[in-house]
Scaffold this active site. Structure first.
Site, short mmCIF file in Angstrom:
data_model
loop_
_atom_site.label_atom_id
_atom_site.label_comp_id
_atom_site.label_asym_id
_atom_site.label_seq_id
_atom_site.Cartn_x
_atom_site.Cartn_y
_atom_site.Cartn_z
N LYS A 134 2.71 1.85 -5.38
CA LYS A 134 3.42 1.31 -6.55
C LYS A 134 2.56 1.38 -7.80
O LYS A 134 3.06 1.67 -8.89
CB LYS A 134 3.82 -0.15 -6.32
N THR A 135 1.27 1.08 -7.65
CA THR A 135 0.41 0.99 -8.82
C THR A 135 0.21 2.36 -9.46
O THR A 135 0.21 2.48 -10.69
CB THR A 135 -0.96 0.39 -8.43
N GLY B 22 3.80 -6.38 -3.20
CA GLY B 22 4.37 -6.00 -1.90
C GLY B 22 5.78 -5.46 -2.04
O GLY B 22 6.11 -4.75 -3.00
N GLU C 185 5.04 -4.26 -12.28
CA GLU C 185 4.81 -3.95 -10.86
C GLU C 185 4.88 -5.23 -10.04
O GLU C 185 4.14 -6.19 -10.30
CB GLU C 185 3.46 -3.27 -10.65
N GLY C 186 5.73 -5.24 -9.04
CA GLY C 186 5.84 -6.39 -8.16
C GLY C 186 4.69 -6.45 -7.17
O GLY C 186 3.80 -5.60 -7.15
N PRO D 233 2.94 13.92 -4.83
CA PRO D 233 1.97 14.25 -3.79
C PRO D 233 0.68 13.45 -3.94
O PRO D 233 0.39 12.92 -5.02
CB PRO D 233 1.71 15.74 -4.02
N LYS E 54 1.63 -7.17 -14.08
CA LYS E 54 1.60 -7.46 -12.65
C LYS E 54 1.70 -8.99 -12.57
O LYS E 54 0.68 -9.69 -12.62
CB LYS E 54 0.29 -6.96 -12.03
N GLU F 240 0.83 -1.21 0.00
CA GLU F 240 0.00 0.00 0.00
C GLU F 240 0.87 1.26 0.00
O GLU F 240 0.58 2.24 0.68
CB GLU F 240 -0.95 0.01 1.22
N ASP G 77 -5.36 -3.66 -9.09
CA ASP G 77 -4.12 -3.07 -9.62
C ASP G 77 -3.99 -3.35 -11.12
O ASP G 77 -3.54 -2.49 -11.88
CB ASP G 77 -2.90 -3.64 -8.90
#
Length: 245
Positions: A21-22, A124, A121-122, A212, A43, A18, A60
């Site tokens: 990353k996504t 965790g 994207e990994g 941001p 993913k 959380e 994701d």
């Protein structure tokens, strides 16, 4: 691993779950797409999937597909999706599922054939177990991609980020930089102001951007044009493409 030419792309991991990353992965894909690059997204494995049109799908994955505006099937972008929001090795054991690495390899090879640049994207963080004998770090090695680390900008991030960088280096992974991402709306303090400089000093890595929090990027289908522009303003992504030669 399935034979294919050396891939061009980036593998995105985080210092925690959380962490955003996504948003970063999808934003980079959207920016690359807007720049005229044939970009694909992946993913490889996800957990915490939800029911979607009669199957288990990761939110994701929906985000990444929408951000990149690709017509690749969800099953190709995310070949393995587990129901429980746990480490894949644990979720698979609970669900009586097996993690078929060949399925992941074949999907990755197919995406590399379809696209000139792949944003992966990994799941965790970098030390999360995928299956026996396979951590996320092992998958980065398997894909032969440089690593981008997404970290949070606030208090505590120095410890998590330095540990992640050192773990990656213990695997001889190429770490190309760090992105600080605010996944929640919180007031900025002295830690947010001083962390970038200190992280650069401790890791000898560039901070490629500070992203941001933005309410418009929540949910699984944000406006790709806004996403591209927003990430383009906050992340120096052009160097990532150049790093791949």
């Amino acid at each position: 691993m399935t034979s294919h030419s050396t891939p061009t792309g980036i593998f995105i991991t985080g210092t925690d779950t959380e962490i955003g990353k996504t948003v970063v992965a999808g934003g980079l894909a959207a920016a690359l797409k807007a720049a005229g690059i044939n970009v694909g997204v992946m993913k490889p494995i996800a957990s915490g999937g939800m029911e979607h049109k009669g199957r288990i799908v990761s939110e994701d994955t929906i985000f990444l597909k929408h951000a990149a505006q690709v017509d690749d099937a969800l099953d190709l972008i995310n070949p393995i999706c587990l129901r429980h929001p746990l480490a894949p090795s644990v979720a698979a054991e609970i669900e009586g599922a097996s993690i078929d690495l060949r399925q992941i390899d074949e999907a990755f090879a197919e995406l590399c054939q379809r696209h000139e640049f792949i944003v992966v994207e990994g799941v965790g963080g970098i030390a999360v177990p995928i299956c026996e004998g396979m951590l996320v770090a092992d998958m980065v090695q398997r894909f032969q991609l440089p690593l981008l680390i997404v970290a949070r900008p606030n208090l505590g991030t120095i410890n998590h980020t330095v540990l992640t960088v050192e773990f990656a280096r213990s695997y001889n992974l190429e770490v190309c930089g760090i992105v600080l991402n605010a996944s929640q709306e919180e007031p900025k303090g002295l830690a947010e102001e001083t962390n970038p400089k200190e992280l650069t000093r401790l890791t000898d890595l560039p901070i490629l951007g500070t992203v941001p929090f933005n309410e418009q990027l929540q949910g699984s289908t944000p406006d790709p044009d806004f996403l591209s522009q927003f990430i383009g303003e906050h992340i120096d992504w052009k160097g990532l493409v150049g790093a791949n030669g």
